[in-house]
Design a protein around this motif. Structure first.
Motif, PDB file in Angstrom:
ATOM      1  N   THR A   7       0.840  -1.204   0.000  1.00 55.63           N
ATOM      2  CA  THR A   7       0.000   0.000   0.000  1.00 55.63           C
ATOM      3  C   THR A   7       0.872   1.250   0.000  1.00 55.63           C
ATOM      4  N   LEU A   8       1.888   1.242   0.845  1.00 56.13           N
ATOM      5  CA  LEU A   8       2.812   2.376   0.882  1.00 56.13           C
ATOM      6  C   LEU A   8       3.472   2.584  -0.478  1.00 56.13           C
ATOM      7  N   THR A   9       3.854   1.485  -1.119  1.00 55.63           N
ATOM      8  CA  THR A   9       4.495   1.584  -2.432  1.00 55.63           C
ATOM      9  C   THR A   9       3.533   2.172  -3.448  1.00 55.63           C
ATOM     10  N   PHE A  10       2.298   1.633  -3.506  1.00 54.45           N
ATOM     11  CA  PHE A  10       1.340   2.113  -4.495  1.00 54.45           C
ATOM     12  C   PHE A  10       0.939   3.570  -4.251  1.00 54.45           C
ATOM     13  N   LEU A  11       0.920   3.990  -3.000  1.00 53.29           N
ATOM     14  CA  LEU A  11       0.429   5.335  -2.703  1.00 53.29           C
ATOM     15  C   LEU A  11       1.517   6.389  -2.545  1.00 53.29           C
ATOM     16  N   SER A  12       2.775   5.977  -2.396  1.00 47.65           N
ATOM     17  CA  SER A  12       3.804   6.972  -2.114  1.00 47.65           C
ATOM     18  C   SER A  12       5.035   6.918  -3.005  1.00 47.65           C
ATOM     19  N   ILE A  13       5.471   5.736  -3.351  1.00 47.20           N
ATOM     20  CA  ILE A  13       6.742   5.632  -4.072  1.00 47.20           C
ATOM     21  C   ILE A  13       6.676   6.327  -5.427  1.00 47.20           C
ATOM     22  N   ASP A  14       5.497   6.352  -6.035  1.00 48.37           N
ATOM     23  CA  ASP A  14       5.387   7.016  -7.333  1.00 48.37           C
ATOM     24  C   ASP A  14       5.681   8.508  -7.212  1.00 48.37           C
ATOM     25  N   VAL A  15       5.246   9.117  -6.124  1.00 48.59           N
ATOM     26  CA  VAL A  15       5.493  10.544  -5.928  1.00 48.59           C
ATOM     27  C   VAL A  15       6.991  10.787  -5.721  1.00 48.59           C
ATOM     28  N   ILE A  16       7.628   9.906  -4.971  1.00 48.98           N
ATOM     29  CA  ILE A  16       9.068  10.032  -4.743  1.00 48.98           C
ATOM     30  C   ILE A  16       9.832   9.858  -6.057  1.00 48.98           C
ATOM     31  N   LEU A  17       9.455   8.829  -6.819  1.00 48.08           N
ATOM     32  CA  LEU A  17      10.135   8.597  -8.099  1.00 48.08           C
ATOM     33  C   LEU A  17       9.870   9.722  -9.090  1.00 48.08           C
ATOM     34  N   ALA A  18       8.657  10.263  -9.090  1.00 47.80           N
ATOM     35  CA  ALA A  18       8.353  11.394  -9.971  1.00 47.80           C
ATOM     36  C   ALA A  18       9.240  12.589  -9.629  1.00 47.80           C
ATOM     37  N   LYS A  19       9.501  12.783  -8.346  1.00 48.19           N
ATOM     38  CA  LYS A  19      10.370  13.878  -7.920  1.00 48.19           C
ATOM     39  C   LYS A  19      11.794  13.681  -8.439  1.00 48.19           C
ATOM     40  N   ILE A  20      12.215  12.424  -8.530  1.00 50.35           N
ATOM     41  CA  ILE A  20      13.563  12.118  -9.024  1.00 50.35           C
ATOM     42  C   ILE A  20      13.650  12.290 -10.544  1.00 50.35           C
ATOM     43  N   PHE A  21      12.636  11.800 -11.263  1.00 50.62           N
ATOM     44  CA  PHE A  21      12.718  11.724 -12.723  1.00 50.62           C
ATOM     45  C   PHE A  21      12.282  12.983 -13.464  1.00 50.62           C
ATOM     46  N   PHE A  22      11.442  13.796 -12.854  1.00 52.26           N
ATOM     47  CA  PHE A  22      10.835  14.901 -13.593  1.00 52.26           C
ATOM     48  C   PHE A  22      11.208  16.250 -12.997  1.00 52.26           C
ATOM     49  N   SER A  23      10.914  17.281 -13.760  1.00 53.90           N
ATOM     50  CA  SER A  23      11.223  18.640 -13.299  1.00 53.90           C
ATOM     51  C   SER A  23      10.431  18.934 -12.030  1.00 53.90           C
ATOM     52  N   PRO A  24      10.880  19.893 -11.234  1.00 49.75           N
ATOM     53  CA  PRO A  24      10.131  20.236 -10.018  1.00 49.75           C
ATOM     54  C   PRO A  24       8.675  20.611 -10.297  1.00 49.75           C
ATOM     55  N   GLU A  25       8.443  21.284 -11.432  1.00 53.69           N
ATOM     56  CA  GLU A  25       7.074  21.688 -11.766  1.00 53.69           C
ATOM     57  C   GLU A  25       6.210  20.461 -12.075  1.00 53.69           C
ATOM     58  N   GLU A  26       6.742  19.549 -12.898  1.00 55.41           N
ATOM     59  CA  GLU A  26       5.993  18.338 -13.249  1.00 55.41           C
ATOM     60  C   GLU A  26       5.784  17.443 -12.021  1.00 55.41           C
ATOM     61  N   ALA A  27       6.817  17.279 -11.236  1.00 57.84           N
ATOM     62  CA  ALA A  27       6.716  16.437 -10.034  1.00 57.84           C
ATOM     63  C   ALA A  27       5.717  17.027  -9.047  1.00 57.84           C
ATOM     64  N   GLY A  28       5.731  18.348  -8.920  1.00 55.82           N
ATOM     65  CA  GLY A  28       4.778  19.004  -8.021  1.00 55.82           C
ATOM     66  C   GLY A  28       3.346  18.845  -8.493  1.00 55.82           C
ATOM     67  N   ALA A  29       3.134  19.019  -9.793  1.00 54.84           N
ATOM     68  CA  ALA A  29       1.783  18.841 -10.354  1.00 54.84           C
ATOM     69  C   ALA A  29       1.340  17.388 -10.196  1.00 54.84           C
TER      70      ALA A  29
END
Length: 186
Positions: A7-29
Motif C-alpha cells: 500500500t505504501l508503495t502504491f500510494l507513495s513511491i510514485d510521488v518520490i520517483l516522480a520527484k527524481i525523474f521529472f522537473s520540479p514543476e511536473e513532479a509538483g503537479a
C-alpha cells in the motif's frame, strides 16, 4: 506487514520517483493529482478495519464469510465507482479549482491515474478480506506487484504519461491476478 508495504508503495513511491525523474514543476503537479488519488483510495477504504474484524470473528466461529465479503466488496466497489466517476467527469475542474494552473501540465493523465487508484483500491479490498482469513498469498501478490511497479517506473519514465501507464499496467495486472485467485479459492 506485506499489505502495508505494498500500500505504501502504491500510494507513495510514485510521488518520490516522480520527484527524481521529472522537473520540479511536473513532479509538483503530479503530487497534486496523487493527492486526489489518495482521497479516492481512502474514501474507498473506509470499511477496511471493519472487514478484518467481521471476517476474523466469523472465522473464529467457523461461519462462512462469503456473504460478509460480498457486502463489503459491494460497498467498496460502490465507493470506488462513485469516486472514480466523479474524478473522470469532474477531475479537471476539481484539480483546477483547488490547485490552479499548476496542474495544467498533468491534466491529461488524470483519468488514467484515477483508474490506477480505482484498480488498486478494489484489489486492496480483496486482499484485506483474505488477510483477515489468514491467507497470506494475497498480500504477497500485492507486494510482488509493488516490486514490479518500482522496477517498471525505474525503466519506463521518459514522460509522465509513460510513468502513469506503467502504474496502470501494474495495477490492472494486480487486480486481475488477485481477483482470479479469489475466484479460484471460491
Amino acid at each position: 506487514f506485506l499489505l502495508g508495504l505494498s500500500t505504501l508503495t502504491f500510494l507513495s513511491i510514485d510521488v518520490i520517483l516522480a520527484k527524481i525523474f521529472f522537473s520540479p514543476e511536473e513532479a509538483g503537479a503530479y503530487a497534486l493529482i496523487a493527492l486526489g488519488g489518495k482521497m479516492l483510495f481512502f474514501f474507498s477504504s473506509l470499511l477496511g478495519a471493519l472487514i478484518i474484524s467481521l471476517v476474523s470473528h466469523a472465522e473464529g466461529e467457523k461461519r462462512n464469510t462469503k456473504n460478509i465479503f460480498r457486502i463489503f466488496f459491494g460497498i467498496s466497489f460502490s465507493f470506488v465507482a462513485i469516486g472514480t466517476l466523479f474524478f473522470l467527469l469532474f477531475g479537471e475542474q476539481f484539480f483546477l479549482f483547488f490547485f490552479g494552473e499548476k496542474v495544467l501540465s498533468v491534466i491529461s493523465i488524470i483519468p488514467l491515474y484515477i483508474l490506477v487508484i480505482a484498480a488498486f483500491s478494489l484489489s486492496n479490498a480483496i486482499v484485506l478480506y483474505h488477510l483477515a482469513k489468514r491467507e497470506f498469498i494475497f498480500p504477497l501478490i500485492s507486494s510482488i506487484s509493488a516490486i514490479f511497479l518500482i522496477v517498471g517506473t525505474l525503466i519506463f519514465h521518459a514522460t509522465l504519461g509513460q510513468f502513469v501507464q506503467v502504474l496502470f499496467i501494474v495495477a490492472i495486472i494486480d487486480f486481475v491476478v488477485v481477483s482470479l485467485l479469489h475466484l479460484l479459492r471460491g
